[in-house]
Design a protein around this motif. Structure first.
Motif, mmCIF file in Angstrom:
data_model
loop_
_atom_site.group_PDB
_atom_site.id
_atom_site.type_symbol
_atom_site.label_atom_id
_atom_site.label_comp_id
_atom_site.label_asym_id
_atom_site.label_seq_id
_atom_site.Cartn_x
_atom_site.Cartn_y
_atom_site.Cartn_z
ATOM 1 N N MET A 1 0.837 -1.199 0.000
ATOM 2 C CA MET A 1 0.000 0.000 0.000
ATOM 3 C C MET A 1 0.873 1.251 0.000
ATOM 4 S SD MET A 1 -2.956 1.082 2.748
ATOM 5 C CE MET A 1 -3.849 2.616 2.552
ATOM 6 N N LYS A 2 0.511 2.192 -0.850
ATOM 7 C CA LYS A 2 1.285 3.433 -0.938
ATOM 8 C C LYS A 2 1.090 4.274 0.321
ATOM 9 C CE LYS A 2 1.050 3.694 -5.982
ATOM 10 N NZ LYS A 2 0.593 4.484 -7.150
ATOM 11 N N GLN A 3 2.197 4.766 0.837
ATOM 12 C CA GLN A 3 2.153 5.614 2.025
ATOM 13 C C GLN A 3 2.580 7.027 1.650
ATOM 14 O OE1 GLN A 3 1.045 4.751 5.103
ATOM 15 N NE2 GLN A 3 0.505 2.739 4.288
ATOM 16 N N TYR A 4 1.597 7.904 1.478
ATOM 17 C CA TYR A 4 1.892 9.282 1.110
ATOM 18 C C TYR A 4 2.149 10.121 2.360
ATOM 19 C CZ TYR A 4 0.136 8.102 -3.538
ATOM 20 O OH TYR A 4 -0.044 7.529 -4.766
ATOM 21 N N LYS A 5 2.911 11.161 2.196
ATOM 22 C CA LYS A 5 3.209 12.052 3.312
ATOM 23 C C LYS A 5 1.978 12.886 3.684
ATOM 24 C CE LYS A 5 8.160 12.520 2.380
ATOM 25 N NZ LYS A 5 9.259 13.439 2.024
ATOM 26 N N LYS A 6 1.905 13.243 4.942
ATOM 27 C CA LYS A 6 0.834 14.110 5.426
ATOM 28 C C LYS A 6 1.096 15.540 4.965
ATOM 29 C CE LYS A 6 -0.924 10.710 7.837
ATOM 30 N NZ LYS A 6 -2.196 10.060 7.427
ATOM 31 N N ASN A 7 0.036 16.350 4.990
ATOM 32 C CA ASN A 7 0.172 17.744 4.550
ATOM 33 C C ASN A 7 1.231 18.497 5.355
ATOM 34 O OD1 ASN A 7 -1.749 17.411 2.582
ATOM 35 N ND2 ASN A 7 -3.415 18.357 3.733
ATOM 36 N N TYR A 8 1.241 18.283 6.652
ATOM 37 C CA TYR A 8 2.212 19.013 7.470
ATOM 38 C C TYR A 8 3.637 18.579 7.160
ATOM 39 C CZ TYR A 8 2.832 15.015 10.641
ATOM 40 O OH TYR A 8 3.138 13.801 11.182
ATOM 41 N N GLU A 9 3.817 17.317 6.749
ATOM 42 C CA GLU A 9 5.145 16.850 6.373
ATOM 43 C C GLU A 9 5.611 17.504 5.071
ATOM 44 O OE1 GLU A 9 5.600 12.355 7.972
ATOM 45 O OE2 GLU A 9 4.027 12.628 6.463
ATOM 46 N N LEU A 10 4.694 17.635 4.119
ATOM 47 C CA LEU A 10 5.028 18.312 2.860
ATOM 48 C C LEU A 10 5.389 19.769 3.123
ATOM 49 C CD1 LEU A 10 2.156 16.911 0.591
ATOM 50 C CD2 LEU A 10 4.554 16.197 0.591
ATOM 51 N N LYS A 11 4.623 20.414 3.989
ATOM 52 C CA LYS A 11 4.884 21.821 4.297
ATOM 53 C C LYS A 11 6.209 21.994 5.032
ATOM 54 C CE LYS A 11 0.167 23.644 4.513
ATOM 55 N NZ LYS A 11 -0.853 24.257 5.391
ATOM 56 N N ASN A 12 6.492 21.101 5.961
ATOM 57 C CA ASN A 12 7.765 21.182 6.687
ATOM 58 C C ASN A 12 8.949 20.976 5.756
ATOM 59 O OD1 ASN A 12 6.508 21.645 9.133
ATOM 60 N ND2 ASN A 12 6.528 19.499 9.765
ATOM 61 N N PRO A 233 5.845 31.478 -2.960
ATOM 62 C CA PRO A 233 6.932 30.492 -3.082
ATOM 63 C C PRO A 233 6.746 29.288 -2.157
ATOM 64 C CG PRO A 233 7.812 32.719 -2.936
ATOM 65 C CD PRO A 233 6.356 32.811 -2.608
ATOM 66 N N PHE A 234 6.245 29.533 -0.957
ATOM 67 C CA PHE A 234 6.022 28.447 -0.004
ATOM 68 C C PHE A 234 4.986 27.458 -0.544
ATOM 69 C CE2 PHE A 234 3.771 27.139 4.079
ATOM 70 C CZ PHE A 234 4.628 26.076 4.314
ATOM 71 N N MET A 235 3.901 27.987 -1.112
ATOM 72 C CA MET A 235 2.873 27.127 -1.696
ATOM 73 C C MET A 235 3.432 26.337 -2.883
ATOM 74 S SD MET A 235 -0.436 29.695 -1.530
ATOM 75 C CE MET A 235 -1.483 28.587 -2.472
ATOM 76 N N GLN A 236 4.174 27.018 -3.749
ATOM 77 C CA GLN A 236 4.727 26.355 -4.930
ATOM 78 C C GLN A 236 5.712 25.265 -4.531
ATOM 79 O OE1 GLN A 236 3.648 26.984 -8.053
ATOM 80 N NE2 GLN A 236 4.925 25.306 -8.798
ATOM 81 N N MET A 237 6.511 25.530 -3.505
ATOM 82 C CA MET A 237 7.460 24.523 -3.032
ATOM 83 C C MET A 237 6.721 23.327 -2.446
ATOM 84 S SD MET A 237 10.901 24.437 -2.869
ATOM 85 C CE MET A 237 10.845 22.809 -3.569
ATOM 86 N N THR A 238 5.625 23.587 -1.745
ATOM 87 C CA THR A 238 4.829 22.505 -1.169
ATOM 88 C C THR A 238 4.195 21.659 -2.257
ATOM 89 O OG1 THR A 238 4.310 23.914 0.746
ATOM 90 C CG2 THR A 238 2.986 21.951 0.455
ATOM 91 N N TYR A 239 3.685 22.304 -3.325
ATOM 92 C CA TYR A 239 3.117 21.547 -4.440
ATOM 93 C C TYR A 239 4.191 20.712 -5.141
ATOM 94 C CZ TYR A 239 -0.891 24.698 -3.919
ATOM 95 O OH TYR A 239 -1.965 25.391 -3.427
ATOM 96 N N THR A 240 5.402 21.226 -5.162
ATOM 97 C CA THR A 240 6.511 20.472 -5.759
ATOM 98 C C THR A 240 6.763 19.189 -4.970
ATOM 99 O OG1 THR A 240 7.536 22.530 -6.518
ATOM 100 C CG2 THR A 240 8.936 20.571 -6.443
ATOM 101 N N TYR A 241 6.743 19.312 -3.642
ATOM 102 C CA TYR A 241 6.929 18.115 -2.825
ATOM 103 C C TYR A 241 5.728 17.175 -2.906
ATOM 104 C CZ TYR A 241 11.399 19.160 -0.728
ATOM 105 O OH TYR A 241 12.746 19.352 -0.545
ATOM 106 N N PHE A 242 4.544 17.726 -3.117
ATOM 107 C CA PHE A 242 3.373 16.872 -3.343
ATOM 108 C C PHE A 242 3.591 16.039 -4.608
ATOM 109 C CE2 PHE A 242 -0.632 15.936 -5.408
ATOM 110 C CZ PHE A 242 -1.434 15.495 -4.381
ATOM 111 N N PHE A 243 4.108 16.676 -5.657
ATOM 112 C CA PHE A 243 4.371 15.949 -6.903
ATOM 113 C C PHE A 243 5.422 14.859 -6.697
ATOM 114 C CE2 PHE A 243 7.271 15.623 -10.584
ATOM 115 C CZ PHE A 243 6.424 14.973 -11.453
ATOM 116 N N LEU A 244 6.523 15.204 -6.023
ATOM 117 C CA LEU A 244 7.581 14.219 -5.791
ATOM 118 C C LEU A 244 7.076 13.059 -4.950
ATOM 119 C CD1 LEU A 244 10.581 16.639 -5.109
ATOM 120 C CD2 LEU A 244 10.140 15.324 -7.182
ATOM 121 N N ASP A 245 6.227 13.372 -3.987
ATOM 122 C CA ASP A 245 5.648 12.331 -3.149
ATOM 123 C C ASP A 245 4.670 11.482 -3.958
ATOM 124 O OD1 ASP A 245 5.224 11.062 -0.564
ATOM 125 O OD2 ASP A 245 3.263 12.020 -0.550
#
Length: 250
Positions: A1-12, A233-245
């Motif tokens: 099962m895929k384990q995706y990161k939580k929102n707070y983890e992406l933001k951190n 920039p913070f939002m864009q960086m978070t979306y980037t990590y969402f994509f990588l995740d």
């Protein structure tokens, strides 16, 4: 099962990666905003001037409206062209996330490399916005211009229906610019199809991530918009990590 990161983890992760890199990130987002704002200002100014001239010479309201329609098409084309910069923004933040050296010139990547693909992706995203939200915006503008209550209900209905259609479609296409960089061998159409397929089951995750930024957006509004220099920039960086995740879940 895929384990995706939580929102707070992406933001951190996004916050940590941007440490010491905010100056460049703010610069590229601000440059993108200024270019887009100036281009739309020029188109709108020329449109208004031309419309007044046509009406003064012909006295025909229909002729003036025809000019407005022509410039609406021109503005749509301009928005599609400006949307190509999103490919460069995606590249810039991917470089930061992957430990590579980002450059401000990355903003123009989509105009110099894979331009056809970038235009196809930009057109899909822009048309989604225009078709879904355009009617509501048009009716709302009529309400503001005329102050006639008869426009209120149609404006509210068009906006509500438009949002219900726009949200799932836009979420399904949200990672398209990242994917066009990750899969350079695919065409624009293939990239959009791949994005739509990958986002199945992940739209809710992205939607909740976007909603989590609302409190910060409200604070930015209280700062007369200055806070958006940091938030974008913070939002864009978070979306980037969402994509990588999304591409490499734990």
């Amino acid at each position: 099962m895929k384990q995706y990161k939580k929102n707070y983890e992406l933001k951190n992760a996004a916050r940590d990666r941007l440490e010491g890199k905010y100056k460049g990130a703010i610069s590229i987002m601000f440059l993108s905003f200024v270019i887009s704002w100036f281009a739309r200002l020029v188109v709108n100014s020329v449109a208004n001037s031309t419309m007044r001239s046509v009406y003064a010479m012909s006295g025909s309201v229909s002729a003036a409206r025809a000019v407005t329609i022509v410039f609406d098409v021109v503005l749509l084309a301009a928005n599609i062209l400006l949307g190509v910069m999103n490919a460069g923004i995606a590249l810039y933040f991917l470089n930061i996330a992957c430990g590579q050296q980002p450059f401000t010139r990355d903003l123009f990547y989509g105009f110099k490399n894979d331009s056809k693909k970038a235009l196809v992706v930009s057109a899909a995203v822009t048309l989604c916005n225009t078709v879904c939200l355009g009617p509501g915006q048009y009716l709302s503008q009529n309400l503001l211009n005329t102050r006639d209550a008869k426009w209120m209900l149609p404006a509210l209905l068009a906006t509500a229906v438009g949002l219900c259609v726009y949200v799932p479609i836009s979420l399904g296409l949200a990672m398209s610019f990242f994917l066009m960089l990750d899969f350079p061998e695919k065409s624009g159409k293939e990239t959009l199809k791949l994005c739509w397929r990958l986002m199945k089951g992940n739209r809710k995750r992205l939607f909740l991530l976007e909603l989590s930024f609302l409190p910060l957006m409200l604070l930015c509004l209280l700062s007369f918009g200055i806070g958006f220099l940091w938030l974008e920039p913070f939002m864009q960086m978070t979306y980037t990590y969402f994509f990588l995740d999304l591409m490499n879940p734990a």
